[in-house]
Design a protein around this motif. Structure first.
Motif, mmCIF file in Angstrom:
data_model
loop_
_atom_site.group_PDB
_atom_site.id
_atom_site.type_symbol
_atom_site.label_atom_id
_atom_site.label_comp_id
_atom_site.label_asym_id
_atom_site.label_seq_id
_atom_site.Cartn_x
_atom_site.Cartn_y
_atom_site.Cartn_z
ATOM 1 N N MET A 1 0.839 -1.189 0.000
ATOM 2 C CA MET A 1 0.000 0.000 0.000
ATOM 3 C C MET A 1 0.882 1.249 0.000
ATOM 4 N N GLU A 2 0.565 2.163 -0.833
ATOM 5 C CA GLU A 2 1.334 3.397 -0.944
ATOM 6 C C GLU A 2 0.952 4.356 0.183
ATOM 7 N N TYR A 3 1.974 4.939 0.815
ATOM 8 C CA TYR A 3 1.730 5.894 1.910
ATOM 9 C C TYR A 3 1.211 7.208 1.340
ATOM 10 N N LYS A 4 0.213 7.772 2.008
ATOM 11 C CA LYS A 4 -0.337 9.066 1.610
ATOM 12 C C LYS A 4 -0.359 9.956 2.845
ATOM 13 N N SER A 5 0.332 11.073 2.778
ATOM 14 C CA SER A 5 0.385 12.001 3.915
ATOM 15 C C SER A 5 -1.005 12.495 4.280
ATOM 16 N N PRO A 6 -1.279 12.637 5.586
ATOM 17 C CA PRO A 6 -2.600 13.074 6.049
ATOM 18 C C PRO A 6 -3.066 14.417 5.471
ATOM 19 N N VAL A 7 -2.147 15.284 5.106
ATOM 20 C CA VAL A 7 -2.517 16.606 4.617
ATOM 21 C C VAL A 7 -3.309 16.548 3.305
ATOM 22 N N TYR A 8 -3.232 15.408 2.610
ATOM 23 C CA TYR A 8 -3.993 15.264 1.371
ATOM 24 C C TYR A 8 -5.450 14.898 1.626
ATOM 25 N N ASN A 9 -5.798 14.725 2.896
ATOM 26 C CA ASN A 9 -7.172 14.390 3.265
ATOM 27 C C ASN A 9 -7.721 15.373 4.293
ATOM 28 N N VAL A 10 -7.505 16.648 4.099
ATOM 29 C CA VAL A 10 -8.006 17.660 5.032
ATOM 30 C C VAL A 10 -9.530 17.682 4.963
ATOM 31 N N ILE A 11 -10.140 17.696 6.146
ATOM 32 C CA ILE A 11 -11.602 17.732 6.235
ATOM 33 C C ILE A 11 -12.031 18.957 7.048
ATOM 34 N N ALA A 12 -13.235 19.420 6.803
ATOM 35 C CA ALA A 12 -13.797 20.522 7.575
ATOM 36 C C ALA A 12 -14.569 19.927 8.753
ATOM 37 N N VAL A 13 -14.184 20.343 9.971
ATOM 38 C CA VAL A 13 -14.791 19.789 11.180
ATOM 39 C C VAL A 13 -15.402 20.927 12.005
ATOM 40 N N PRO A 14 -16.641 20.745 12.501
ATOM 41 C CA PRO A 14 -17.226 21.766 13.377
ATOM 42 C C PRO A 14 -16.352 21.936 14.623
ATOM 43 N N ILE A 15 -16.084 23.165 14.985
ATOM 44 C CA ILE A 15 -15.196 23.438 16.118
ATOM 45 C C ILE A 15 -15.719 22.800 17.404
ATOM 46 N N GLU A 16 -17.010 22.610 17.499
ATOM 47 C CA GLU A 16 -17.594 21.999 18.690
ATOM 48 C C GLU A 16 -17.170 20.542 18.876
ATOM 49 N N LYS A 17 -16.696 19.914 17.818
ATOM 50 C CA LYS A 17 -16.242 18.524 17.900
ATOM 51 C C LYS A 17 -14.735 18.420 18.150
ATOM 52 N N ILE A 18 -14.076 19.564 18.321
ATOM 53 C CA ILE A 18 -12.620 19.578 18.512
ATOM 54 C C ILE A 18 -12.306 19.914 19.962
ATOM 55 N N GLN A 19 -11.340 19.194 20.525
ATOM 56 C CA GLN A 19 -10.922 19.429 21.911
ATOM 57 C C GLN A 19 -9.411 19.528 21.989
ATOM 58 N N ALA A 20 -8.936 20.302 22.959
ATOM 59 C CA ALA A 20 -7.501 20.401 23.214
ATOM 60 C C ALA A 20 -7.006 19.110 23.849
ATOM 61 N N ASN A 21 -5.736 18.806 23.634
ATOM 62 C CA ASN A 21 -5.154 17.670 24.355
ATOM 63 C C ASN A 21 -4.746 18.149 25.747
ATOM 64 N N THR A 22 -4.334 17.242 26.594
ATOM 65 C CA THR A 22 -3.998 17.589 27.981
ATOM 66 C C THR A 22 -2.499 17.691 28.216
ATOM 67 N N TYR A 23 -1.708 17.584 27.156
ATOM 68 C CA TYR A 23 -0.261 17.480 27.355
ATOM 69 C C TYR A 23 0.575 18.499 26.583
ATOM 70 N N ASN A 24 -0.023 19.421 25.869
ATOM 71 C CA ASN A 24 0.755 20.360 25.051
ATOM 72 C C ASN A 24 1.466 21.391 25.930
ATOM 73 N N PRO A 25 2.810 21.405 25.908
ATOM 74 C CA PRO A 25 3.542 22.367 26.733
ATOM 75 C C PRO A 25 3.738 23.730 26.056
ATOM 76 N N ASN A 26 3.271 23.863 24.831
ATOM 77 C CA ASN A 26 3.515 25.081 24.066
ATOM 78 C C ASN A 26 2.630 26.227 24.565
ATOM 79 N N ALA A 27 3.232 27.390 24.667
ATOM 80 C CA ALA A 27 2.492 28.597 25.034
ATOM 81 C C ALA A 27 2.849 29.684 24.042
ATOM 82 N N VAL A 28 1.881 30.533 23.732
ATOM 83 C CA VAL A 28 2.110 31.637 22.813
ATOM 84 C C VAL A 28 1.800 32.932 23.560
#
Length: 178
Positions: free
Chosen positions: A1-28
């Protein structure tokens, strides 16, 4: 099976279905968040949010892109313009690999080379852009712009800088004690 990078399958998702993870140490910092808002307002979402899909809960957990997600949560103009939908690229990996991916995404962004940034400031001035324009569009404060101008050493970059009077030496000190 040929590998296909995830960026070729971008989907539109309602923001209400998206959640932050609990481990991201990044701050802006606030100035960069303001710049991110300006970037999304001006250019739109140019990069998808990277998520893991939790089928049992029908939610998407962010691996990378938390701050782009926050922009939509915190700015109704962006939410309305985008119809409450975020572009999402989905990766399917176990939690340890998702955590590693988050860190790789954060660290791979790198940092700005000071000399290259000073050359950009120089070129923008040569194109007729003011410090105010640079401040707004590049998210820099006046002190940062001034420091970058100093690196190039070109006097022409200082034509709009107002210099105050320096201190004047006292020729004769007044007697403090009588």
């Amino acid at each position: 099976m040929e590998y296909k990078s995830p960026v070729y399958n971008v989907i539109a998702v309602p923001i209400e279905k998206i959640q932050a993870n609990t481990y991201n140490p990044n701050a802006v910092a606030p100035p960069e968040m303001k710049l991110l808002y300006e970037s999304i307002k001006t250019d739109g979402y140019t990069m998808p949010i990277v998520c893991y899909y939790v089928k049992s809960q029908d939610i998407y957990v962010i691996i990378d892109g938390f701050h782009r997600y926050r922009i939509m949560l915190e700015h109704s103009d962006i939410y309305e313009r985008e119809g409450g939908m975020l572009p999402v690229s989905v990766i399917d990996k176990p939690i340890d690999q998702r955590m590693a991916s988050t860190i790789r995404h954060n660290r791979a962004r790198g940092s700005h080379d000071v000399e290259l940034m000073s050359n950009i400031i120089k070129e923008l001035h040569e194109l007729g852009r003011s410090d105010t324009w640079i401040s707004k569009h590049l998210g820099m404060d006046r002190d940062e712009i001034l420091r970058l101008k100093q690196i190039t050493g070109l006097a022409a970059l200082f034509k709009d800088v107002k210099f105050g009077q320096a201190w004047k030496p006292v020729e004769e000190e007044e007697e403090i004690y009588h």
